[in-house]
Design an enzyme around this catalytic site. Sequence first.
Site: not given
Ligand code: PLP
Length: 498
Positions: A113
């Site tokens: 993120k």
């Molecule tokens: C947010 C997240 C995901 C999923 O990503 P999306 O963009 O919501 O599909 C997968 N793995 C981790 C560690 C995340 O923080």
Amino acid sequence: MLYTSTRNKNIRVSAAQAIAQGISEEGGLFVPCELPEFDIDKIGSMVDMSYIQRAKTVLREFLTDFTDEELDYCVNGAYAANKFSSEKIAPVVNINGNENILELWHGPTCAFKDMALQLLPYLMTVSAKKTADGKTIVILVATSGDTGKAALEGFKNVDNTKILVFYPVDGVSPMQKLQMTTQEGENVAVCAINGNFDDAQSSVKAIFTNDEIKAELAKKNMMFSSANSINWGRLVPQIVYYFSAYSELVQQNRITLGDEINVVVPTGNFGNILAGYYAKQMGLPIKKLVCASNSNNILTDFLKSGEYDKNREFYTTTSPSMDILISSNLERLLYHMSGDDDKLVCELMKSLSENGRYVVSETLIKNIQSVFDAGFCDEASVSGTIHKYEKEFRYLCDTHTSVAVKVYENYVAETGDDIPTVIDSTASPYKFSKSVLNAVNGADDCDLDEFDTVDELNRVTGAPVPAPLKALKDKEVRFKEVCNKENMSEMVFKLLDL
Ligand SMILES: *Cc1c(COP(=O)(O)O)cnc(C)c1O
């Protein structure tokens, strides 16, 4: 470049408006009216660039209402060397043969993120200056764990912003919880809710579009915006790392410029994989995008059958950031793949909110399947795969990455399609130390506390512990509140002193 809404394609807004506003007024999501095209020469020109230069090359095409100076300010600030533990920002590691892992977790909160949320506050404050001068932006976040912390870290002490984060009380890892409850900053607040991520997300969406609440905010010269991946400013930075990963593979001589690759993405809200879809549509040679799910395999079912049905059991798994039954960004894919059919999107989303399900036409799902494949992985396979990769390749995966790695193995076994592949790695294994340590040891008996678990995992595997996680040990817990989802709007008033 202009943006429109998935639920009303007559809408036209600039990038700055789309980013400052977050969600369109009728509840649709902003999407670009058309995509820029990158031919192979332009892609080739990115091979020898730094991550920052690659980011500017891609973002320049999307943020056409930003000046060069503004774009430089945003990108240089977001991806400054001292914020990431790898000078590559998003390094690509070869595991074995054609299998490569794109590590997206070298930022300050150790999850992917950060790739978007380090940039978003810059994009948002520049956007707000252009479109809503003087207003304080209130960021409301519903999080399954990683978004909350990454958003808090990105927005902390940013002038003219406030940020409120809601997380499901039992739906995040101990490390994720500590990361959030110890958050520093004058403009931040964090609250647990009794419910799961979908409850938190639905309530946040309802608050966003509640006219009464918006009016109260306006009186105080505040406006809502969103740091969830429904915000275009969250998605657009993610397109960059697909171009960057491709450049890295060319640089490492694993592919020749122009070769096709596959991409495997551990998926929750469908933001990460959708960014890969945009990269492909722009001309990046991606053959298949493989959507990997955990036991909450609603996306696997949808991509295989065309039926999206959230009337099913919800599982709390060891990969909590993927414990999601409503993948918001799928709405954008439906819009694009149906040939910009905003009426259809309205119908499908209405059906989803009223009946919890929808079915798309044969033509539409076939169309989607020409680009996407899908698979899922149960809990035993998640830990089995972490174990195997640590022993065989000395590579330590977190639980989310493990889902993708296993789904990739299954994909190759089923299709024989073993061209060079990038698997997105979305979190540091130390964010989910207990599950990862148990997997490595092949046991389920870890009763150490969170920090001793981290030390033990480090001792057993030798993988370095990220500095920001180490530092949490000495931080004070600032936020202890828990509320019911029905009371979230009251909590917003309280936290904002309205
Ligand atoms: C947010 C997240 C995901 C999923 O990503 P999306 O963009 O919501 O599909 C997968 N793995 C981790 C560690 C995340 O923080």
